[in-house]
Design a protein around this motif. Structure first.
Motif, PDB file in Angstrom:
ATOM      1  N   GLU A 264       0.858  -1.184   0.000  1.00 13.46           N
ATOM      2  CA  GLU A 264       0.000   0.000   0.000  1.00 13.46           C
ATOM      3  C   GLU A 264       0.895   1.234   0.000  1.00 13.46           C
ATOM      4  O   GLU A 264       1.847   1.319   0.777  1.00 13.46           O
ATOM      5  N   PRO A 265       0.628   2.212  -0.866  1.00 12.36           N
ATOM      6  CA  PRO A 265       1.512   3.390  -0.931  1.00 12.36           C
ATOM      7  C   PRO A 265       1.464   4.218   0.346  1.00 12.36           C
ATOM      8  O   PRO A 265       0.484   4.180   1.100  1.00 12.36           O
ATOM      9  N   LEU A 266       2.513   4.981   0.569  1.00 15.23           N
ATOM     10  CA  LEU A 266       2.627   5.830   1.759  1.00 15.23           C
ATOM     11  C   LEU A 266       1.887   7.146   1.591  1.00 15.23           C
ATOM     12  O   LEU A 266       1.613   7.840   2.578  1.00 15.23           O
ATOM     13  N   TRP A 267       1.580   7.526   0.353  1.00 17.80           N
ATOM     14  CA  TRP A 267       0.762   8.705   0.042  1.00 17.80           C
ATOM     15  C   TRP A 267       0.095   8.421  -1.297  1.00 17.80           C
ATOM     16  O   TRP A 267       0.408   7.429  -1.961  1.00 17.80           O
ATOM     17  N   GLU A 268      -0.831   9.262  -1.695  1.00 19.40           N
ATOM     18  CA  GLU A 268      -1.515   9.048  -2.968  1.00 19.40           C
ATOM     19  C   GLU A 268      -0.506   9.178  -4.105  1.00 19.40           C
ATOM     20  O   GLU A 268       0.058  10.260  -4.335  1.00 19.40           O
ATOM     21  N   PRO A 269      -0.245   8.110  -4.806  1.00 16.75           N
ATOM     22  CA  PRO A 269       0.792   8.131  -5.839  1.00 16.75           C
ATOM     23  C   PRO A 269       0.531   9.196  -6.904  1.00 16.75           C
ATOM     24  O   PRO A 269      -0.607   9.455  -7.293  1.00 16.75           O
ATOM     25  N   GLY A 270       1.606   9.825  -7.335  1.00 17.20           N
ATOM     26  CA  GLY A 270       1.517  10.834  -8.374  1.00 17.20           C
ATOM     27  C   GLY A 270       1.216  12.228  -7.889  1.00 17.20           C
ATOM     28  O   GLY A 270       1.378  13.200  -8.642  1.00 17.20           O
ATOM     29  N   THR A 271       0.792  12.371  -6.621  1.00 16.61           N
ATOM     30  CA  THR A 271       0.403  13.687  -6.114  1.00 16.61           C
ATOM     31  C   THR A 271       1.529  14.409  -5.404  1.00 16.61           C
ATOM     32  O   THR A 271       1.436  15.615  -5.163  1.00 16.61           O
ATOM     33  N   ALA A 272       2.568  13.705  -5.015  1.00 14.69           N
ATOM     34  CA  ALA A 272       3.679  14.293  -4.281  1.00 14.69           C
ATOM     35  C   ALA A 272       4.885  13.378  -4.470  1.00 14.69           C
ATOM     36  O   ALA A 272       4.797  12.324  -5.113  1.00 14.69           O
ATOM     37  N   TRP A 273       6.009  13.780  -3.884  1.00  8.29           N
ATOM     38  CA  TRP A 273       7.211  12.975  -4.075  1.00  8.29           C
ATOM     39  C   TRP A 273       7.963  12.813  -2.761  1.00  8.29           C
ATOM     40  O   TRP A 273       7.825  13.612  -1.830  1.00  8.29           O
ATOM     41  N   ALA A 274       8.732  11.760  -2.677  1.00  3.46           N
ATOM     42  CA  ALA A 274       9.736  11.558  -1.636  1.00  3.46           C
ATOM     43  C   ALA A 274      10.839  10.711  -2.245  1.00  3.46           C
ATOM     44  O   ALA A 274      10.578   9.852  -3.107  1.00  3.46           O
ATOM     45  N   TYR A 275      12.036  10.945  -1.814  1.00  4.01           N
ATOM     46  CA  TYR A 275      13.182  10.269  -2.407  1.00  4.01           C
ATOM     47  C   TYR A 275      13.117   8.770  -2.130  1.00  4.01           C
ATOM     48  O   TYR A 275      13.122   8.334  -0.989  1.00  4.01           O
ATOM     49  N   HIS A 276      13.051   7.993  -3.192  1.00  5.83           N
ATOM     50  CA  HIS A 276      13.040   6.530  -3.100  1.00  5.83           C
ATOM     51  C   HIS A 276      14.506   6.066  -3.060  1.00  5.83           C
ATOM     52  O   HIS A 276      15.071   5.605  -4.070  1.00  5.83           O
ATOM     53  N   ALA A 277      15.125   6.190  -1.899  1.00  5.03           N
ATOM     54  CA  ALA A 277      16.575   6.051  -1.786  1.00  5.03           C
ATOM     55  C   ALA A 277      17.085   4.708  -2.301  1.00  5.03           C
ATOM     56  O   ALA A 277      18.118   4.647  -2.981  1.00  5.03           O
ATOM     57  N   LEU A 278      16.391   3.643  -1.971  1.00  4.96           N
ATOM     58  CA  LEU A 278      16.771   2.307  -2.441  1.00  4.96           C
ATOM     59  C   LEU A 278      15.681   1.668  -3.288  1.00  4.96           C
ATOM     60  O   LEU A 278      15.973   0.961  -4.254  1.00  4.96           O
ATOM     61  N   THR A 279      14.424   1.924  -2.951  1.00  2.00           N
ATOM     62  CA  THR A 279      13.333   1.273  -3.677  1.00  2.00           C
ATOM     63  C   THR A 279      13.280   1.707  -5.136  1.00  2.00           C
ATOM     64  O   THR A 279      12.792   0.956  -5.995  1.00  2.00           O
TER      65      THR A 279
END
Length: 386
Positions: free
Chosen positions: A146-161
């Motif tokens: 399950e995503p951590l926020w609504e996908p496509g609406t904001a960003w966070a650095y996907h450091a490894l994923t």
């Protein structure tokens, strides 16, 4: 002073001088710098210590973990699929990876996933060491999450994923495992880079060291953390504790052979500076008879997709992102607006520049957080090519 070896073409002396200055006050550091202009090698330098435990010197062919600079190289592979017509950045990622559509992620575009907007910047469950080393296990985990926020609406650095997303894109759209695709691309411009360390390379890889500014930053972050809440940015780096917050310890994390041997496309490539610079050079200029990307594709894949503040608060300046590529910003200065690349933990910097037809790579095993080393070298190169 640390002895620097290698060659510098006439006119690029100030770049070589900036590289030599990077060693000041760091007697146990090792590093290498490679720069190509219009496909031609103009800087090829190395020096210092590859392994502070033994005093082994850094040689011309010494490879090192390049951390998140791996993301930029993986993004070149994705861009090649765009160029061949096998991938559309604006189609849903679930069109080529149906399992990823779970829990409302079905509308996430390929481009948004590459631009850190997929909502899976960190795993909701702690990852085991076995999962970390198992590419299929990690892609399965992220697809089902399950995503951590609504996908496509904001960003966070996907450091490894990010790497498991880009790697699965390469596999699904290209039909080749990411480690194999990476090896083929590196070999096309001379080799010296691997995603999944082969056993015969292990003894030559530089040993990573954590410098004082990185240690201090991690300690400050740890002290300010609220133990009653999940720090998603910390989890993005450690995957729930399977990796240390600094990514390495003296004998674990990305200093461990089993981790280096795994296909971890978000941070795990091992390469010489010469190999990395050659791959970037080939995105903008004929490089030893090879061109990895054409100009039209470069324009498509370097369109800005993400900028501004991330969903999890972090101090400015913030980076800018295209389809997997880091763009020039106050957070990471390259040569200018026509540059695209990716930096990496501890001081790695690699990029290409369309206008000056530059391919650049600075690689080091001495990891710092407050780090002017590569910035000064890039500043020197900018003055030269301007």
């Amino acid at each position: 002073m640390t002895a620097v070896k290698g060659t510098v073409a006439p006119g690029y002396e100030r770049v070589g001088e900036a590289f030599a200055v990077a060693f000041d006050g760091l007697p146990e550091m090792g590093a290498a710098l490679a720069v190509r202009v219009d496909g031609r090698a103009v800087v090829d330098l190395w020096g210092g210590v590859a392994d502070g435990r033994t005093g082994r010197p850094w040689e011309r062919e010494t490879p090192s973990v390049v951390f998140s600079s791996t993301k930029g190289l993986m993004s070149i592979l994705v861009a090649r699929l765009v160029a061949s017509g096998r991938l559309d950045l604006d189609e849903p990622l679930s069109a080529i990876w149906p399992e990823f559509g779970a829990h409302g992620k079905h509308l996430v575009s390929v481009g948004d996933a590459l631009a850190h907007r997929a909502g899976v910047s960190a795993p909701r469950v702690s990852v085991s060491r076995e999962q970390l080393r198992d590419f299929d296990a990690m892609t399965t985990l992220l697809a089902a999450q399950e995503p951590l926020w609504e996908p496509g609406t904001a960003w966070a650095y996907h450091a490894l994923t990010h790497g498991w997303l880009s790697g699965e894109i390469v596999r699904r759209a290209g039909g080749t495992d990411p480690g194999e695709a990476f090896a083929e691309m590196a070999a096309s411009v001379g080799g010296g880079a691997w995603l999944g360390m082969p056993p015969e390379v292990a003894a030559s890889v530089a040993h990573l060291r954590v410098g004082p500014t990185l240690s201090a930053l991690v300690e400050r972050q740890r002290a300010s953390r609220d133990p009653s809440t999940i720090d998603w940015q910390e989890r993005a780096m450690t995957l729930g504790g399977v990796l240390p917050e600094t990514l390495v310890t003296d004998d674990d994390g990305f200093n461990a052979d089993d981790v280096r041997a795994a296909v971890i496309p978000g941070a795990g490539a091992i390469a010489t500076a010469r190999a990395v610079a050659a791959m970037w050079s080939a995105t903008v200029a004929d490089t030893d008879g090879v061109r990895l990307l054409d100009d039209d594709t470069v324009r498509i894949v370097t369109r800005e997709r993400t900028a501004g503040a991330p969903v999890f608060p972090a101090p400015a300046p913030w980076p800018r992102w295209a389809s997997g590529f880091q763009l020039d910003s106050d957070a990471r200065r390259f040569l200018g607006g026509s540059s695209f690349g990716h930096d990496g933990a501890g001081g790695q910097v690699a990029f290409a520049d369309r206008e000056s037809r530059v391919g650049f790579a600075f690689v080091t095993n001495w990891m710092e957080a407050v780090d002017p080393r590569a910035t000064r070298i890039v500043d020197a190169l900018r003055a030269v090519v301007a």
